[in-house]
Scaffold this motif. Structure first.
Motif, short mmCIF file in Angstrom:
data_model
loop_
_atom_site.label_atom_id
_atom_site.label_comp_id
_atom_site.label_asym_id
_atom_site.label_seq_id
_atom_site.Cartn_x
_atom_site.Cartn_y
_atom_site.Cartn_z
N ALA A 1 0.84 -1.19 0.00
CA ALA A 1 0.00 0.00 0.00
C ALA A 1 0.88 1.25 0.00
O ALA A 1 1.97 1.26 0.60
N ALA A 2 0.39 2.29 -0.66
CA ALA A 2 1.19 3.51 -0.83
C ALA A 2 1.65 4.09 0.51
O ALA A 2 2.74 4.65 0.62
N SER A 3 0.81 3.91 1.55
CA SER A 3 1.16 4.50 2.84
C SER A 3 2.36 3.81 3.50
O SER A 3 2.88 4.28 4.49
N LEU A 4 2.78 2.68 2.92
CA LEU A 4 3.91 1.95 3.50
C LEU A 4 5.23 2.29 2.82
O LEU A 4 6.26 1.65 3.08
N GLY B 1 -2.22 2.32 -4.52
CA GLY B 1 -3.39 2.14 -3.69
C GLY B 1 -3.68 0.64 -3.57
O GLY B 1 -3.48 -0.11 -4.53
N SER B 2 -4.13 0.21 -2.39
CA SER B 2 -4.34 -1.22 -2.17
C SER B 2 -5.25 -1.85 -3.22
O SER B 2 -4.97 -2.95 -3.70
N SER B 3 -6.32 -1.15 -3.59
CA SER B 3 -7.25 -1.76 -4.54
C SER B 3 -6.63 -1.86 -5.93
O SER B 3 -6.89 -2.80 -6.67
N ASP B 4 -5.77 -0.89 -6.28
CA ASP B 4 -5.03 -0.98 -7.53
C ASP B 4 -4.17 -2.23 -7.55
O ASP B 4 -4.11 -2.96 -8.55
N LEU B 5 -3.49 -2.46 -6.44
CA LEU B 5 -2.59 -3.60 -6.34
C LEU B 5 -3.37 -4.91 -6.43
O LEU B 5 -2.92 -5.86 -7.08
N VAL B 6 -4.54 -4.94 -5.78
CA VAL B 6 -5.37 -6.14 -5.85
C VAL B 6 -5.76 -6.42 -7.30
O VAL B 6 -5.67 -7.55 -7.79
N THR B 7 -6.15 -5.36 -8.02
CA THR B 7 -6.50 -5.52 -9.43
C THR B 7 -5.32 -6.08 -10.21
O THR B 7 -5.46 -7.02 -10.99
N GLN B 8 -4.14 -5.51 -9.96
CA GLN B 8 -2.96 -5.96 -10.69
C GLN B 8 -2.66 -7.44 -10.40
O GLN B 8 -2.37 -8.21 -11.31
N ILE B 9 -2.74 -7.81 -9.12
CA ILE B 9 -2.44 -9.20 -8.76
C ILE B 9 -3.49 -10.13 -9.37
O ILE B 9 -3.16 -11.19 -9.92
N ALA C 1 1.09 -6.43 0.81
CA ALA C 1 0.77 -5.77 2.08
C ALA C 1 -0.31 -4.74 1.81
O ALA C 1 -0.10 -3.80 1.04
N SER C 2 -1.48 -4.93 2.41
CA SER C 2 -2.64 -4.09 2.13
C SER C 2 -2.85 -3.07 3.24
O SER C 2 -2.44 -3.28 4.38
N ALA C 3 -3.52 -1.98 2.90
CA ALA C 3 -3.81 -0.96 3.91
C ALA C 3 -5.11 -1.27 4.64
O ALA C 3 -5.48 -0.57 5.58
N ASP C 4 -5.82 -2.29 4.20
CA ASP C 4 -7.03 -2.69 4.94
C ASP C 4 -7.35 -4.15 4.67
O ASP C 4 -6.86 -4.75 3.71
N ASN C 5 -8.19 -4.71 5.53
CA ASN C 5 -8.54 -6.12 5.39
C ASN C 5 -9.49 -6.37 4.23
O ASN C 5 -9.51 -7.46 3.67
#
Lengths: 296, 276
Positions: free
Chosen positions: A81-84, A110-118, A128-132
């Motif tokens: 996540a970007a905040s990390l 952004g976490s959701s961007d990363l989820v989309t990419q994965i 590593a996500s910024a939320d569950n």
């Protein structure tokens, strides 16, 4: 001027080739696609935290780290996540110096961007996500190698421009008329947290803008366009002197938990486990706490 | 010269040009086709007619229309000066005017923020007057105009140059004043270029994202245009994002397709008949 014959030749050639065009095209298109795919892997955002550590300086095991570091080699791709960004960059450097034959490639978004990419097959080993909520998206899609582990938490704070021109002192002040407040949209984690706080306190904020990311909120505050913005404690701290953070007790109503996990299909499971151990272990926790994160 | 010796008018294009052209076409069309395959067709209509979607679409069309008008008002004189005027620093001015074309839109947004923002160059005076541009629909229009203006200037300046000054000179010799020459000769002559420039500006405004996000913010009905809505919906609702993307693509295709057909055939004629 070119001689006559030189002008005829290419045309004959072209006619001869014309019949074979489909095969040519198919080959070229495939090549082009491959190029695109390969280039995508090296796209901006993915960077190697190269510390320039020389490969294998002598066969002797390193003193200081008691772990079986010598066995861990390879390149680990971590989507975080970007905040990390600052904490994970630090930790990756640490990891590489503990395990000299390993490399960590970090990609922040952004976490959701990363989820989309994965989900679309991006070659991530660790996420590593910024939320569950975002982590469970991968879990339900069976894209995690093992259950995730929570490693940090984060709460909201009010960021104001230096000098606090609008005189914000509490969460309630954000509801005052004339105060220009910027928040995250409810669709993104920081906005969801803001909505949760609003609900819990029963006070409403009428924002002038609902941004898609914390960075955009911070930008509007640090430039002085907005009087206040709701961001995470770590974001406000990371912005340094450009914003002032005003913590508020109601923030405890919306605590964001950060989970980390190995992605299914990762060829570097051992390396991934070692990195996760570093993040969740005492070294990682120390770095995270120093940046303003809370205990998970 | 080239075609004359061979006895027929069309020039044969080398095969390798075809191959690369096909690759280029594929490169643009394939991602669009890939997007179409992801559209949730049964839900398509409900998705694109939801209140946030329609609000964003309406806002996009309104602001883009205003931006296009603003581009015409500012861009036509700019193109005239660049194409016909002669003054020191002309070439430098042209390069600078075209800068938004190559600038990342986010950079444009930051620049606008430092100009019209509360603490900006002009913004601080404006805020004394009680005017705040950021977070308003005006900011969206300014962002769109900033990125779209070069399209109009470039297109019109090209038309002005290729049209040449012969007819203008002739009109002037026959006693027409500069204003009459502009209205009766120059503008009708470059009408196709003007139209295609305006369409490009409109299309660019419609797609504006980075500068808007940076400078105007994102609030439903005020500053959240269709690209911003797509960006936000993608977070939680990819189906809506894809459906709206398709809407944006279709609008762009329709506008650009219609106008380029008109500029190559119809507009030239209509320009002449009106002049006659």
């Amino acid at each position: 001027m070119s001689p006559h014959s030189a002008r005829i030749r290419p045309r004959r050639l072209s006619r001869a080739f014309l019949h074979r065009r489909p095969t040519h095209l198919a080959g070229l298109t495939c090549g082009l696609l491959l190029c695109t795919v390969l280039a995508g892997c090296g796209s901006p955002g993915v960077g190697t935290t190269g510390t320039g550590s020389a490969p294998a300086t002598g066969a002797s095991p390193r003193t200081g780290s008691a772990s079986a570091g010598a066995d861990l080699s390879g390149t680990l791709t971590v989507f975080a996540a970007a905040s990390l960004k600052s904490t994970f960059t630090d930790l990756a450097t640490k990891f590489e110096s503990d395990h000299p034959s390993s490399r960590i490639r970090l990609s922040f978004a952004g976490s959701s961007d990363l989820v989309t990419q994965i989900s679309e097959g991006a070659p991530a080993d660790v996420f590593a996500s910024a939320d569950n909520a975002n982590m469970s998206k991968l879990e339900t899609a069976s894209l995690l190698a093992a259950a995730s582990a929570n490693f940090a938490s984060n709460v909201l704070t009010i960021a104001v421009p230096p000098g606090n021109p609008a005189g914000i002192g509490s969460f309630k002040d954000l509801g005052r008329s004339g105060v220009k407040v910027v928040v995250c949209a409810p669709q993104v984690p920081c906005g969801a947290a803001a909505a949760k706080v609003e609900q819990a306190t029963g006070s409403t904020v009428k924002p002038v803008s609902e941004e898609s990311s914390v960075t955009d909120v911070l930008g509007k505050v640090s430039s002085g366009e907005a009087d206040a913005g709701l961001v995470y404690v770590t974001d406000a701290r990371g912005a340094g002197s450009k914003v002032t953070a005003i913590d508020f007790p109601e923030a405890a109503k919306a605590v964001n938990t950060y989970p980390i996990a190995t992605v299914a299909g990762s060829p570097h499971k051992e390396l991934a486990a070692a990195f996760i151990a570093l993040v969740t272990g005492p070294v990682g926790q120390k770095v995270l706490l120093a940046a303003g994160f809370g205990k998970p | 010269m080239r075609g004359a010796g061979r006895g027929h008018g069309t020039i044969t294009i080398p095969l390798w040009i075809w191959v690369f052209a096909a690759a280029g076409g594929f490169f643009i069309l394939l991602p669009l086709a890939a997007m179409v395959t992801r559209v949730n067709w049964p839900q398509f209509v409900p998705l694109v007619t939801s209140v946030p979607s329609l609000t964003a679409l309406g806002l996009s069309l309104r602001t883009s229309a205003v931006s296009t008008v603003l581009c015409l008002v500012l861009g036509v004189p700019l193109a005239m000066v660049l194409a016909r005027g002669q003054f020191p620093g002309q070439r430098l001015l042209r390069s600078l005017v075209l800068l938004p074309l190559v600038l990342p839109p986010v950079v444009g947004g930051i620049a606008l923020l430092y100009t019209f923002g509360r603490r900006g160059l002009l913004g601080s005076s404006l805020s004394v007057l009680g005017i705040q541009i950021t977070f308003s629909t005006t900011a969206v229009v300014l962002a769109q105009t900033f990125v779209a203006l070069p399209f109009l200037v470039l297109s019109l300046e090209g038309s002005l140059r290729s049209a040449g000054t012969r007819y203008e000179a002739a009109a002037a010799t026959l006693g027409a004043g500069p204003g009459t020459v502009l209205r009766r000769v120059t503008l009708p002559l470059v009408l196709p270029g003007l139209a295609s420039g305006a369409v490009l500006a409109f299309a660019r405004s419609l797609g504006e994202f980075g500068a808007t996000l940076t400078f105007a913010g994102s609030l439903e009905g005020v500053t959240r245009t269709l690209p911003l809505e797509i960006y936000l919906q993608r977070e939680t609702d990819p189906d809506t994002a894809v459906a709206l993307s398709l809407v944006l693509v279709l609008i762009a295709v329709v506008i650009v397709g219609l106008t380029f057909r008109r500029t190559t055939s119809g507009l030239l004629k209509s320009g002449r008949t009106r002049d006659a």
